[in-house]
Structures are given as C-alpha cells and as structure tokens.
Design a protein around this motif. Structure first.
Motif, short mmCIF file in Angstrom:
data_model
loop_
_atom_site.label_atom_id
_atom_site.label_comp_id
_atom_site.label_asym_id
_atom_site.label_seq_id
_atom_site.Cartn_x
_atom_site.Cartn_y
_atom_site.Cartn_z
N GLN A 89 0.84 -1.21 0.00
CA GLN A 89 0.00 0.00 0.00
C GLN A 89 0.87 1.26 0.00
OE1 GLN A 89 -2.80 0.15 3.22
NE2 GLN A 89 -3.54 2.18 2.68
N SER A 126 2.35 1.78 -3.40
CA SER A 126 1.34 2.35 -4.30
C SER A 126 1.30 3.86 -4.17
CB SER A 126 -0.05 1.79 -3.97
OG SER A 126 -0.12 0.43 -4.21
N ASP A 147 -2.31 2.78 -8.51
CA ASP A 147 -3.33 2.16 -7.68
C ASP A 147 -2.78 0.84 -7.15
OD1 ASP A 147 -3.99 -0.04 -9.54
OD2 ASP A 147 -4.96 1.50 -10.75
N GLN A 148 -3.44 0.30 -6.13
CA GLN A 148 -2.91 -0.87 -5.46
C GLN A 148 -2.88 -2.09 -6.38
OE1 GLN A 148 -4.37 -1.04 -1.52
NE2 GLN A 148 -3.00 -2.65 -0.90
N SER A 149 -3.83 -2.21 -7.28
CA SER A 149 -3.87 -3.33 -8.21
C SER A 149 -2.66 -3.30 -9.14
CB SER A 149 -5.17 -3.28 -9.02
OG SER A 149 -5.17 -4.27 -10.00
N SER A 150 -2.34 -2.13 -9.68
CA SER A 150 -1.18 -2.00 -10.57
C SER A 150 0.11 -2.31 -9.83
CB SER A 150 -1.12 -0.59 -11.16
OG SER A 150 -2.23 -0.34 -11.97
N CYS A 195 0.44 -4.27 -7.20
CA CYS A 195 0.50 -5.72 -6.96
C CYS A 195 0.97 -6.46 -8.21
CB CYS A 195 -0.86 -6.25 -6.52
SG CYS A 195 -1.25 -5.83 -4.81
N CYS A 196 0.49 -6.06 -9.39
CA CYS A 196 0.94 -6.68 -10.64
C CYS A 196 2.43 -6.44 -10.86
CB CYS A 196 0.14 -6.12 -11.82
SG CYS A 196 -1.57 -6.67 -11.86
N THR A 241 4.38 -8.58 -8.48
CA THR A 241 4.33 -9.97 -8.93
C THR A 241 5.34 -10.22 -10.03
OG1 THR A 241 2.01 -10.20 -8.30
CG2 THR A 241 2.85 -11.75 -9.95
#
Length: 104
Positions: free
Chosen positions: A14, A17, A23-26, A28-29, A32
């Motif tokens: 977080q 980010s 954003d948190q989704s981007s 995380c990707c 990864t």
C-alpha cells in the motif's frame, strides 16, 4: 528506489502504491512481475496478516543500484545539453542546486 531506501523489513505494498502514484492493483501486478524475476520477495506482516511487505532480494538490490546509476548518468547528460539552451538554463541551474542539497 523506494524499496532500496525503505525499512529493512520491507515496505508495505500500500505504501509503495502511494509512493509510486499507482493504484494498489497495478502495484500488486508490478510486484508480482518483480517476484517472478527474483528481484523482490513478499513477507507477511506479523501484526496484520492481510498486510504484505515487499523487500528486495540481493539481486534486486544490485539491479536497483545499477538502474539508479544509469538514470543519474542519462539525466545528467540531458541536463548538460539543456544547460546551454537559454530557455532551460535557469531551470537546470535550480535543479542542480536543489539536487546538491539532497544527494547522499
């Protein structure tokens, strides 16, 4: 750079980010993909099992240092060119003056 300068235990995804403006989704990707390349590792938060810290592996630290050196070299070269352009010279001087105060 955020991971290199962050706490030894790692930086929460977080917080990454927010620092990166993603954003948190981007984020995380991105983490990864870095994990798959062996450049980062995820560590569970002891106090909040939902929280995940991201930390650099030794290879990630090495590559991050190399990337920062290259970035500084490229930026310095571009600023050298811009310094001779009357439209940009004063801004380049201000940037270099400010950077001198914060360079480690």
């Amino acid at each position: 750079m955020e991971l290199r300068r962050g706490p030894e235990r790692g930086t929460r995804v977080q917080e990454l980010s927010e620092a990166a403006g993603l954003d948190q989704s981007s984020t995380c990707c991105l983490v990864t993909r870095l994990d798959r390349k062996g450049l980062t590792a995820r560590v569970s938060c002891e106090h909040d099992r939902r929280g995940v810290y991201c930390t650099l592996t030794p290879e990630g630290l090495k590559r991050g240092q190399q990337g920062e050196v290259r970035c500084r070299e490229e930026l310095s070269g571009l600023l050298n060119v811009a310094a001779f352009d009357d439209r940009w010279a004063s801004m380049v001087a201000r940037l270099r003056y400010t950077a001198a105060d914060v360079t480690p």
